[in-house]
Design an enzyme around this catalytic site. Structure first.
Site, PDB file in Angstrom:
ATOM      1  N   THR A 130      -9.705 -12.659   4.269  1.00 48.58           N
ATOM      2  CA  THR A 130     -10.528 -11.449   4.348  1.00 48.58           C
ATOM      3  C   THR A 130     -10.433 -10.672   3.046  1.00 48.58           C
ATOM      4  O   THR A 130      -9.669 -11.013   2.141  1.00 48.58           O
ATOM      5  CB  THR A 130     -10.054 -10.540   5.499  1.00 48.58           C
TER       6      THR A 130
ATOM      7  N   HIS B  89      -9.126  -7.850   2.684  1.00 47.09           N
ATOM      8  CA  HIS B  89      -7.957  -6.962   2.746  1.00 47.09           C
ATOM      9  C   HIS B  89      -7.152  -7.008   1.442  1.00 47.09           C
ATOM     10  O   HIS B  89      -6.712  -5.983   0.935  1.00 47.09           O
ATOM     11  CB  HIS B  89      -7.079  -7.374   3.935  1.00 47.09           C
TER      12      HIS B  89
ATOM     13  N   ARG C 258       6.393 -17.275  -9.187  1.00 45.12           N
ATOM     14  CA  ARG C 258       6.640 -16.032  -9.924  1.00 45.12           C
ATOM     15  C   ARG C 258       7.886 -15.291  -9.434  1.00 45.12           C
ATOM     16  O   ARG C 258       8.259 -14.261  -9.981  1.00 45.12           O
ATOM     17  CB  ARG C 258       5.411 -15.145  -9.848  1.00 45.12           C
TER      18      ARG C 258
ATOM     19  N   ALA D 260       4.610  -8.347  -2.699  1.00 40.29           N
ATOM     20  CA  ALA D 260       3.747  -9.519  -2.833  1.00 40.29           C
ATOM     21  C   ALA D 260       2.507  -9.335  -1.974  1.00 40.29           C
ATOM     22  O   ALA D 260       2.607  -9.131  -0.770  1.00 40.29           O
ATOM     23  CB  ALA D 260       4.502 -10.778  -2.421  1.00 40.29           C
ATOM     24  N   VAL D 261       1.363  -9.414  -2.631  1.00 39.20           N
ATOM     25  CA  VAL D 261       0.077  -9.398  -1.944  1.00 39.20           C
ATOM     26  C   VAL D 261      -0.548 -10.762  -2.213  1.00 39.20           C
ATOM     27  O   VAL D 261      -0.843 -11.101  -3.358  1.00 39.20           O
ATOM     28  CB  VAL D 261      -0.834  -8.267  -2.452  1.00 39.20           C
ATOM     29  N   ILE D 262      -0.706 -11.538  -1.158  1.00 46.94           N
ATOM     30  CA  ILE D 262      -1.213 -12.896  -1.281  1.00 46.94           C
ATOM     31  C   ILE D 262      -2.598 -12.957  -0.645  1.00 46.94           C
ATOM     32  O   ILE D 262      -2.779 -12.525   0.499  1.00 46.94           O
ATOM     33  CB  ILE D 262      -0.248 -13.896  -0.599  1.00 46.94           C
TER      34      ILE D 262
ATOM     35  N   PHE E 166       0.824  -1.213   0.000  1.00 46.51           N
ATOM     36  CA  PHE E 166       0.000   0.000   0.000  1.00 46.51           C
ATOM     37  C   PHE E 166       0.859   1.266   0.000  1.00 46.51           C
ATOM     38  O   PHE E 166       0.478   2.288  -0.556  1.00 46.51           O
ATOM     39  CB  PHE E 166      -0.928  -0.023   1.219  1.00 46.51           C
ATOM     40  N   GLU E 167       2.052   1.198   0.594  1.00 45.86           N
ATOM     41  CA  GLU E 167       2.937   2.363   0.704  1.00 45.86           C
ATOM     42  C   GLU E 167       3.871   2.528  -0.498  1.00 45.86           C
ATOM     43  O   GLU E 167       4.553   3.544  -0.625  1.00 45.86           O
ATOM     44  CB  GLU E 167       3.777   2.254   1.982  1.00 45.86           C
TER      45      GLU E 167
END
Length: 161
Positions: free
Chosen positions: A93, A95, A134, A87-89, A64-65
């Site tokens: 939720t 989120h 990846r 990495a956003v896994i 996010f930053e």
């Protein structure tokens, strides 16, 4: 009508890092993946001739930053392009949806506002296995993102932006 039309004014970028200043902005969250992306990016920087002195590495708390740090690098004239890695896994939720989407939007906003290439190398995966795949040696999105950044610097230079 011909389907083999070739414009005499075709412009393509080169993947040459000579004299190019690159910023790497990395999210610390899921750093076991981001570190692997960083290794790939560093390999590509070396292979394509970017000098170590021309690389700035910035770590931020999470995906996010990333856009804010990328914008700071560009606005303050530190770089010719920024590669954003993280990495956003997906979890249990919603989120994931907010973080991944807003990170992508923020990165796009920075490059459109500034005219400087800001590459989205943030993995958005369903699970850890996909993130590991990846960020592997043989298929590393960090490497791919560096090549994209260098090509865009070259392309924009040719277009006079």
């Amino acid at each position: 009508m011909s389907t083999n039309f070739r414009s005499a004014n075709a412009v393509t970028g080169e993947v040459d890092g000579s004299g190019v200043r690159i910023g790497l902005v990395l999210g610390r969250f899921n750093d076991h993946i981001t570190e692997r992306l960083l290794e790939g990016a560093e390999n590509a920087l070396a292979v394509h001739g970017v000098a170590e002195a021309d690389v700035t590495v910035v770590w931020v708390p999470g995906a996010f930053e990333i856009p804010l740090a990328a914008k700071a690098l560009v606005v303050h004239g530190h770089v010719d392009a920024v590669v954003c890695l993280g990495a956003v896994i997906r979890g249990e939720t919603s989120h994931y949806d907010f973080v991944a989407g807003e990170c992508a939007r923020g990165i796009q906003d920075v490059q459109l506002e500034t005219g400087v290439p800001v590459v989205f190398g943030v993995l958005t995966t369903e699970n850890l296995e996909q993130a590991l795949a990846r960020s592997a040696e043989d298929d590393n999105k960090g490497e791919e993102s560096v090549r994209t950044a260098l090509e865009m610097v070259s392309l924009l230079g040719q277009l006079g932006s």
